[in-house]
Scaffold this motif. Structure first.
Motif, PDB file in Angstrom:
ATOM      1  N   HIS A 105      -0.458 -10.715 -10.239  1.00 11.97           N
ATOM      2  CA  HIS A 105      -0.619 -11.028  -8.817  1.00 11.97           C
ATOM      3  C   HIS A 105      -1.791 -10.243  -8.231  1.00 11.97           C
ATOM      4  CE1 HIS A 105       1.135 -10.695  -4.504  1.00 11.97           C
ATOM      5  NE2 HIS A 105       0.389 -11.771  -4.594  1.00 11.97           N
ATOM      6  N   PHE A 106      -1.890  -8.991  -8.601  1.00 14.73           N
ATOM      7  CA  PHE A 106      -2.996  -8.137  -8.162  1.00 14.73           C
ATOM      8  C   PHE A 106      -4.345  -8.723  -8.587  1.00 14.73           C
ATOM      9  CE2 PHE A 106      -5.621  -4.443  -9.777  1.00 14.73           C
ATOM     10  CZ  PHE A 106      -6.112  -4.038  -8.547  1.00 14.73           C
ATOM     11  N   GLU A 107      -4.419  -9.169  -9.825  1.00  6.70           N
ATOM     12  CA  GLU A 107      -5.657  -9.759 -10.325  1.00  6.70           C
ATOM     13  C   GLU A 107      -6.020 -11.028  -9.551  1.00  6.70           C
ATOM     14  OE1 GLU A 107      -7.229 -11.926 -14.394  1.00  6.70           O
ATOM     15  OE2 GLU A 107      -5.797 -10.254 -14.591  1.00  6.70           O
ATOM     16  N   ILE A 108      -5.034 -11.861  -9.285  1.00  4.55           N
ATOM     17  CA  ILE A 108      -5.295 -13.124  -8.585  1.00  4.55           C
ATOM     18  C   ILE A 108      -5.678 -12.878  -7.128  1.00  4.55           C
ATOM     19  CG2 ILE A 108      -4.166 -15.234  -7.724  1.00  4.55           C
ATOM     20  CD1 ILE A 108      -2.636 -15.295 -10.400  1.00  4.55           C
ATOM     21  N   MET A 109      -5.003 -11.937  -6.469  1.00  3.07           N
ATOM     22  CA  MET A 109      -5.287 -11.682  -5.051  1.00  3.07           C
ATOM     23  C   MET A 109      -6.697 -11.141  -4.847  1.00  3.07           C
ATOM     24  SD  MET A 109      -2.890 -12.780  -3.146  1.00  3.07           S
ATOM     25  CE  MET A 109      -3.696 -12.188  -1.661  1.00  3.07           C
ATOM     26  N   GLN A 110      -7.252 -10.454  -5.835  1.00  6.04           N
ATOM     27  CA  GLN A 110      -8.631  -9.972  -5.706  1.00  6.04           C
ATOM     28  C   GLN A 110      -9.625 -11.127  -5.579  1.00  6.04           C
ATOM     29  OE1 GLN A 110      -9.639  -6.271  -8.161  1.00  6.04           O
ATOM     30  NE2 GLN A 110      -7.758  -6.959  -9.131  1.00  6.04           N
ATOM     31  N   LYS A 111      -9.256 -12.283  -6.100  1.00  4.51           N
ATOM     32  CA  LYS A 111     -10.107 -13.461  -5.995  1.00  4.51           C
ATOM     33  C   LYS A 111      -9.854 -14.231  -4.698  1.00  4.51           C
ATOM     34  CE  LYS A 111      -9.914 -13.842 -11.019  1.00  4.51           C
ATOM     35  NZ  LYS A 111      -9.369 -14.605 -12.169  1.00  4.51           N
ATOM     36  N   ILE A 112      -8.699 -14.009  -4.085  1.00  6.42           N
ATOM     37  CA  ILE A 112      -8.354 -14.707  -2.843  1.00  6.42           C
ATOM     38  C   ILE A 112      -8.852 -13.942  -1.625  1.00  6.42           C
ATOM     39  CG2 ILE A 112      -6.405 -15.494  -1.420  1.00  6.42           C
ATOM     40  CD1 ILE A 112      -4.869 -15.969  -4.024  1.00  6.42           C
ATOM     41  N   VAL A 113      -8.783 -12.606  -1.683  1.00 10.96           N
ATOM     42  CA  VAL A 113      -9.268 -11.768  -0.575  1.00 10.96           C
ATOM     43  C   VAL A 113     -10.277 -10.752  -1.115  1.00 10.96           C
ATOM     44  CG1 VAL A 113      -7.305 -12.067   0.985  1.00 10.96           C
ATOM     45  CG2 VAL A 113      -7.164 -10.343  -0.821  1.00 10.96           C
ATOM     46  N   VAL A 124       0.094  -4.348  18.251  1.00  8.61           N
ATOM     47  CA  VAL A 124       0.765  -3.782  19.424  1.00  8.61           C
ATOM     48  C   VAL A 124       1.258  -2.359  19.203  1.00  8.61           C
ATOM     49  CG1 VAL A 124       1.427  -5.981  20.443  1.00  8.61           C
ATOM     50  CG2 VAL A 124       2.914  -4.970  18.733  1.00  8.61           C
ATOM     51  N   LEU A 125       1.204  -1.892  17.963  1.00  3.94           N
ATOM     52  CA  LEU A 125       1.590  -0.513  17.671  1.00  3.94           C
ATOM     53  C   LEU A 125       0.522   0.073  16.757  1.00  3.94           C
ATOM     54  CD1 LEU A 125       3.795   1.704  17.979  1.00  3.94           C
ATOM     55  CD2 LEU A 125       4.778   0.837  15.828  1.00  3.94           C
ATOM     56  N   ARG A 126      -0.387   0.834  17.325  1.00  7.51           N
ATOM     57  CA  ARG A 126      -1.523   1.362  16.571  1.00  7.51           C
ATOM     58  C   ARG A 126      -1.100   2.618  15.801  1.00  7.51           C
ATOM     59  NH1 ARG A 126      -6.143  -1.243  18.747  1.00  7.51           N
ATOM     60  NH2 ARG A 126      -5.314  -3.254  19.429  1.00  7.51           N
ATOM     61  N   ALA A 127      -1.105   2.503  14.494  1.00 10.81           N
ATOM     62  CA  ALA A 127      -0.744   3.633  13.626  1.00 10.81           C
ATOM     63  C   ALA A 127      -1.374   3.401  12.258  1.00 10.81           C
ATOM     64  CB  ALA A 127       0.772   3.752  13.506  1.00 10.81           C
ATOM     65  N   PRO A 128      -2.707   3.363  12.190  1.00 14.91           N
ATOM     66  CA  PRO A 128      -3.394   2.935  10.960  1.00 14.91           C
ATOM     67  C   PRO A 128      -3.100   3.778   9.734  1.00 14.91           C
ATOM     68  CG  PRO A 128      -4.930   3.930  12.531  1.00 14.91           C
ATOM     69  CD  PRO A 128      -3.642   3.724  13.261  1.00 14.91           C
ATOM     70  N   SER A 129      -2.739   5.027   9.915  1.00 16.23           N
ATOM     71  CA  SER A 129      -2.483   5.879   8.748  1.00 16.23           C
ATOM     72  C   SER A 129      -1.071   5.705   8.200  1.00 16.23           C
ATOM     73  CB  SER A 129      -2.692   7.344   9.124  1.00 16.23           C
ATOM     74  OG  SER A 129      -1.757   7.737  10.119  1.00 16.23           O
ATOM     75  N   LYS A 130      -0.254   4.880   8.847  1.00 13.98           N
ATOM     76  CA  LYS A 130       1.141   4.730   8.440  1.00 13.98           C
ATOM     77  C   LYS A 130       1.462   3.387   7.797  1.00 13.98           C
ATOM     78  CE  LYS A 130       2.821   7.855  12.082  1.00 13.98           C
ATOM     79  NZ  LYS A 130       3.204   8.972  11.198  1.00 13.98           N
ATOM     80  N   TYR A 131       0.623   2.385   7.980  1.00 11.59           N
ATOM     81  CA  TYR A 131       0.969   1.033   7.541  1.00 11.59           C
ATOM     82  C   TYR A 131       0.711   0.809   6.051  1.00 11.59           C
ATOM     83  CZ  TYR A 131       1.679  -0.571  12.328  1.00 11.59           C
ATOM     84  OH  TYR A 131       2.154  -0.746  13.597  1.00 11.59           O
ATOM     85  N   ILE A 132       1.719   0.281   5.390  1.00 19.01           N
ATOM     86  CA  ILE A 132       1.602  -0.258   4.038  1.00 19.01           C
ATOM     87  C   ILE A 132       1.929  -1.743   4.131  1.00 19.01           C
ATOM     88  CG2 ILE A 132       2.578  -0.283   1.709  1.00 19.01           C
ATOM     89  CD1 ILE A 132       3.224   2.669   2.046  1.00 19.01           C
ATOM     90  N   PHE A 133       1.056  -2.563   3.601  1.00 14.67           N
ATOM     91  CA  PHE A 133       1.224  -4.007   3.645  1.00 14.67           C
ATOM     92  C   PHE A 133       1.579  -4.496   2.247  1.00 14.67           C
ATOM     93  CE2 PHE A 133      -1.140  -8.288   4.180  1.00 14.67           C
ATOM     94  CZ  PHE A 133      -0.024  -8.904   4.740  1.00 14.67           C
ATOM     95  N   ILE A 134       2.626  -5.316   2.131  1.00 15.32           N
ATOM     96  CA  ILE A 134       3.024  -5.865   0.833  1.00 15.32           C
ATOM     97  C   ILE A 134       2.874  -7.379   0.875  1.00 15.32           C
ATOM     98  CG2 ILE A 134       4.823  -6.049  -0.920  1.00 15.32           C
ATOM     99  CD1 ILE A 134       6.040  -3.488   0.104  1.00 15.32           C
ATOM    100  N   ILE A 135       2.057  -7.897  -0.026  1.00 14.99           N
ATOM    101  CA  ILE A 135       1.865  -9.340  -0.165  1.00 14.99           C
ATOM    102  C   ILE A 135       2.780  -9.816  -1.289  1.00 14.99           C
ATOM    103  CG2 ILE A 135       0.216 -11.180  -0.683  1.00 14.99           C
ATOM    104  CD1 ILE A 135      -2.005  -9.320   0.322  1.00 14.99           C
ATOM    105  N   HIS A 136       3.650 -10.768  -0.976  1.00 15.34           N
ATOM    106  CA  HIS A 136       4.670 -11.178  -1.948  1.00 15.34           C
ATOM    107  C   HIS A 136       4.354 -12.473  -2.679  1.00 15.34           C
ATOM    108  CE1 HIS A 136       7.789  -8.110  -1.049  1.00 15.34           C
ATOM    109  NE2 HIS A 136       7.242  -8.108   0.146  1.00 15.34           N
ATOM    110  N   THR A 137       3.296 -13.156  -2.311  1.00 11.81           N
ATOM    111  CA  THR A 137       2.931 -14.376  -3.027  1.00 11.81           C
ATOM    112  C   THR A 137       1.461 -14.706  -2.800  1.00 11.81           C
ATOM    113  OG1 THR A 137       3.408 -16.735  -3.310  1.00 11.81           O
ATOM    114  CG2 THR A 137       3.669 -15.843  -1.118  1.00 11.81           C
ATOM    115  N   PRO A 138       0.793 -15.318  -3.782  1.00 10.28           N
ATOM    116  CA  PRO A 138      -0.584 -15.755  -3.563  1.00 10.28           C
ATOM    117  C   PRO A 138      -0.665 -17.119  -2.884  1.00 10.28           C
ATOM    118  CG  PRO A 138       0.035 -16.174  -5.826  1.00 10.28           C
ATOM    119  CD  PRO A 138       1.215 -15.495  -5.188  1.00 10.28           C
ATOM    120  N   GLY A 139       0.447 -17.857  -2.835  1.00 11.07           N
ATOM    121  CA  GLY A 139       0.442 -19.226  -2.326  1.00 11.07           C
ATOM    122  C   GLY A 139       0.046 -19.311  -0.862  1.00 11.07           C
ATOM    123  N   PRO A 140      -0.697 -20.347  -0.473  1.00  6.16           N
ATOM    124  CA  PRO A 140      -1.185 -20.461   0.906  1.00  6.16           C
ATOM    125  C   PRO A 140      -0.084 -20.571   1.944  1.00  6.16           C
ATOM    126  CG  PRO A 140      -1.573 -22.497  -0.333  1.00  6.16           C
ATOM    127  CD  PRO A 140      -1.147 -21.471  -1.321  1.00  6.16           C
TER     128      PRO A 140
END
Length: 505
Positions: free
Chosen positions: A234-242, A174-190
């Motif tokens: 976490h970075f290593e594991i997330m590469q296998k999840i996504v 709903v707010l288009r600003a692709p050059s501004k978004y940083i996404f933080i994933i805090h857990t690998p758990g489903p």
């Protein structure tokens, strides 16, 4: 100075009941650090009239969830801003922003005031009756945040928009600003990667996705220019999840707000450059006395000189509370065991462990259970104990921070090999490690899990018994480890450095 917007589902301030656990505490640390650093920082989240959850216990120890009403002292400090409308479920919802300031940092809570169904939607944090209710709760957050940024801040005045966890990933729709978004994933758990049926998106936004279900994590990854994991492992594991988004992943290991968490006396010793084993013993004694006063407010105890062992965290299966219950039952250790934390009201296993801890609290003179664990109590516990038990199942804990808070206060941890622990703890030097270092996500309801738990527990038990013997019979060696905690963690866990990196990149 442009604004750095942080969108989250929870935040642990020094007052109010606006958080459930570790994510909220981390976001609170960022908030106060930003204020101290002079960063123009705006946190956007929902206002929960009845907080998260508290519990009452029956005679047999069964926990019954009850709402956490917001303290009047807290709500009086919230400044009401002009209301604005958003469209939700085909109708108009009136939102009242409530703001809370700390120096250059500001948190805005979105408080829907009408209609009544919208008011009920955000009554409690993380407590919903149905997946559609959960979906619309976070659509409300997204649409309120979008309107606030556009009308009160101005998108051109925004530096970065930080999205914490998947529930905030609806905002880019709903707010288009692709050059501004940083996404933080805090857990690998489903459990932290919710999936909703496409029909809900079509009904609310008019979007027709090409799949029957949509994972919010995929939206966050697709719409952000960078995504952070919160530790190297976490970075290593997330590469296998996504793997389809692996090119967007990087990591920034979690930290803590040192000024918020360090024992003031220990801080003075560091500033005066007089921290050594002798001065540390005196500082720890003072912190221990404060903790003993807290413990005695829950129950009378004997043997105040005994080691104080802590297990403090959300009570849920993958954090393995059964390591503590099993150790208590098998060994009945000559130590004070303090368990602090609570379960989500829908977590059946977590509630069962709450009941067990409450029963121990009533029946065993050396076990204390603090179910109403919060930031103020955490400061006392994590600075006054002798050892912190950090027991999550390897591969499922992205990067907790309680072991960091304990370490800067000279409280070493016995920790499983997971998350940021592997970057900070050196076995036998500034803490202790046990268990396997799993680099592949293993879901928590498999036979393989049971085998790993049994292997890990054997090493956990053996090391814990050795540590208790060390505390009792080789005090100098224990204090050497405790002193190393402070010296090795302090340069590495300061969240101020991480905030500078996050907003200035």
């Amino acid at each position: 100075m442009r604004v750095n917007v942080n969108v989250t589902t929870e935040i642990a301030l020094e007052e109010g009941r606006t958080y459930a656990g570790g994510l909220g505490v981390l976001e609170g640390d960022k908030f106060y650090a930003s204020g101290e650093l002079g960063i123009n920082y705006l946190v956007l989240m929902l206002f929960y009239r009845n907080g998260y959850v508290d519990y009452r216990f029956s005679e047999d120890g069964s926990p019954t969830p009850v709402p956490q009403s917001q303290p009047i002292e807290f709500t009086k400090k919230l400044k009401k801003e002009d209301r604005f409308p958003i469209e939700l479920k085909g109708g108009k919802v009136i939102v009242e922003p409530l703001s809370y300031r700390y120096k250059t940092a500001k948190t805005v809570f979105f408080n829907p005031v009408q209609p009544s169904w919208a008011v009920e939607l955000v009554d409690q944090l993380y407590v919903e009756k149905h997946y559609e209710e959960k979906f619309y709760k976070y659509v409300l957050l997204a649409k309120a945040a979008a309107e606030y940024v556009k009308s009160r801040v101005g998108l051109s005045n925004v530096n970065k928009i930080i999205l914490n966890e998947a529930y905030t990933a609806l905002l880019p729709l709903v707010l288009r600003a692709p050059s501004k978004y940083i996404f933080i994933i805090h857990t690998p758990g489903p459990w932290s990667h919710p999936i909703f049926p496409t029909r809900l998106f079509e009904r609310e936004f008019g979007f027709k996705f090409i799949t029957d279900k949509v994972a919010l994590t995929d939206i966050g990854l697709a719409t952000s220019f960078k995504t952070y994991c919160v530790s190297e492992k976490h970075f290593e594991i997330m590469q296998k999840i996504v793997p389809h988004f692996a090119h967007k992943l990087s990591y920034m290991t979690n930290g803590i707000n040192i000024l918020r968490w360090i024992n003031p006396r220990l801080k003075r010793l560091l500033e005066e450059n007089v921290l050594n084993v002798d001065s540390l013993k005196k500082a720890k004694h003072q912190a221990r006395e404060k903790l003993l006063r807290l413990i005695k407010s829950y129950k009378a105890i004997n043997g105040e000189e005994k080691p104080i062992i802590l297990w403090c965290r959300r009570i849920t299966g993958y954090k393995r509370p059964f390591f503590v219950t099993r150790f208590i039952e098998e060994e009945n250790p000559d130590a004070i065991i303090v368990v602090a934390g609570k379960a989500h009201p829908y977590d059946v296993d977590g509630l069962r462990y709450m009941q067990k801890f409450y029963q121990y609290f009533k029946e065993k003179p050396n076990v204390v259970y603090i179910h109403n664990y919060d930031v103020s109590k955490a400061k006392i516990l994590l600075s006054g104990g002798d050892l912190l038990l950090f027991t999550p199942f390897s591969s499922l804990e992205a990067c907790g921070t309680s072991f960091m808070k304990a370490a800067i206060n000279s409280v070493p941890s016995l920790s499983s090999r997971d998350g940021g622990v592997l970057e900070l703890v050196e076995d036998g030097i500034n803490g202790w490690l046990f268990g396997r270092d799993l680099r592949q996500l293993i879901y928590f309801d498999t036979q393989e899990r049971d085998r790993i738990n049994e292997e890990d527990y054997r090493e956990f038990k053996a090391k814990l018994l050795r540590i208790l013997d060390l505390i009792a019979n080789n005090e100098d060696k224990y204090y050497e480890v405790a002193l190393n905690c402070v010296k090795t963690f302090m340069p590495k866990v300061d969240i101020c450095e991480k905030m500078r990196q996050l907003v200035c990149q």
